[in-house]
Design an enzyme around this catalytic site. Sequence first.
Site, short mmCIF file in Angstrom:
data_model
loop_
_atom_site.label_atom_id
_atom_site.label_comp_id
_atom_site.label_asym_id
_atom_site.label_seq_id
_atom_site.Cartn_x
_atom_site.Cartn_y
_atom_site.Cartn_z
N HIS A 53 0.85 -1.19 0.00
CA HIS A 53 0.00 0.00 0.00
C HIS A 53 0.89 1.24 0.00
CE1 HIS A 53 -3.79 -2.08 1.89
NE2 HIS A 53 -3.28 -2.74 0.86
N GLU A 55 0.78 4.04 1.66
CA GLU A 55 1.18 4.56 2.99
C GLU A 55 2.27 3.69 3.61
OE1 GLU A 55 -1.88 3.75 1.84
OE2 GLU A 55 -3.42 4.67 3.10
N CYS A 82 -6.12 2.01 5.39
CA CYS A 82 -6.68 0.74 5.85
C CYS A 82 -6.15 0.44 7.26
CB CYS A 82 -6.31 -0.37 4.88
SG CYS A 82 -4.60 -0.92 5.03
N CYS A 85 -2.26 -0.12 7.43
CA CYS A 85 -1.45 1.10 7.35
C CYS A 85 -1.63 1.97 8.60
CB CYS A 85 -1.81 1.89 6.10
SG CYS A 85 -1.33 1.01 4.58
ZN LIG Z 1 -3.20 0.28 3.64
#
Ligand SMILES: [Zn+2]
Length: 153
Positions: A53, A55, A82, A85
Amino acid sequence: MTDDHQRLQRAIQLAQTNVAQGGRPFGAVLTRDGDVLVEAVNEIHLTQDPTAHAELLAIRAASRQLGTRLDGCVIYASGQPCPMCLSAMYLCGVERVVFAASNEMAEPYGLSTAAIGQQVGLPVSEQRLPIQHLPDEAMTTLYHQWKTLHAPE
Ligand SMILES: [Zn+2]
């Protein structure tokens, strides 16, 4: 335009570029003391790594770059972070996070992680994923050893 808006605009721009290049619509910018340290995009399409991801990649790169925790850092994300993260942000001391697209807005596109957030918020015994606790004394010994050798004061 405030700094926050400007940074967030950049995260959105990164997400747009990522889509144009076959990736998912997520970008992130990580700053410290107002300076941009890292820009990242979701790289699942390139790596097949489901944790790639934007982040999380930004956190990894900034941590390597700084060699310390990320206290005082701000993350700007095109989408609502999410639970994975977010957890990483708590772990590394990120000070603040700003995002554009909410889970509610993302839901019709299959891009919301709200359902995972709900699971993680439940007691272990009620989560959908079977989570088994098998206590082992060796771990108490290991934790004790670690505290003696390396634990911060
Ligand atoms: Zn994430």
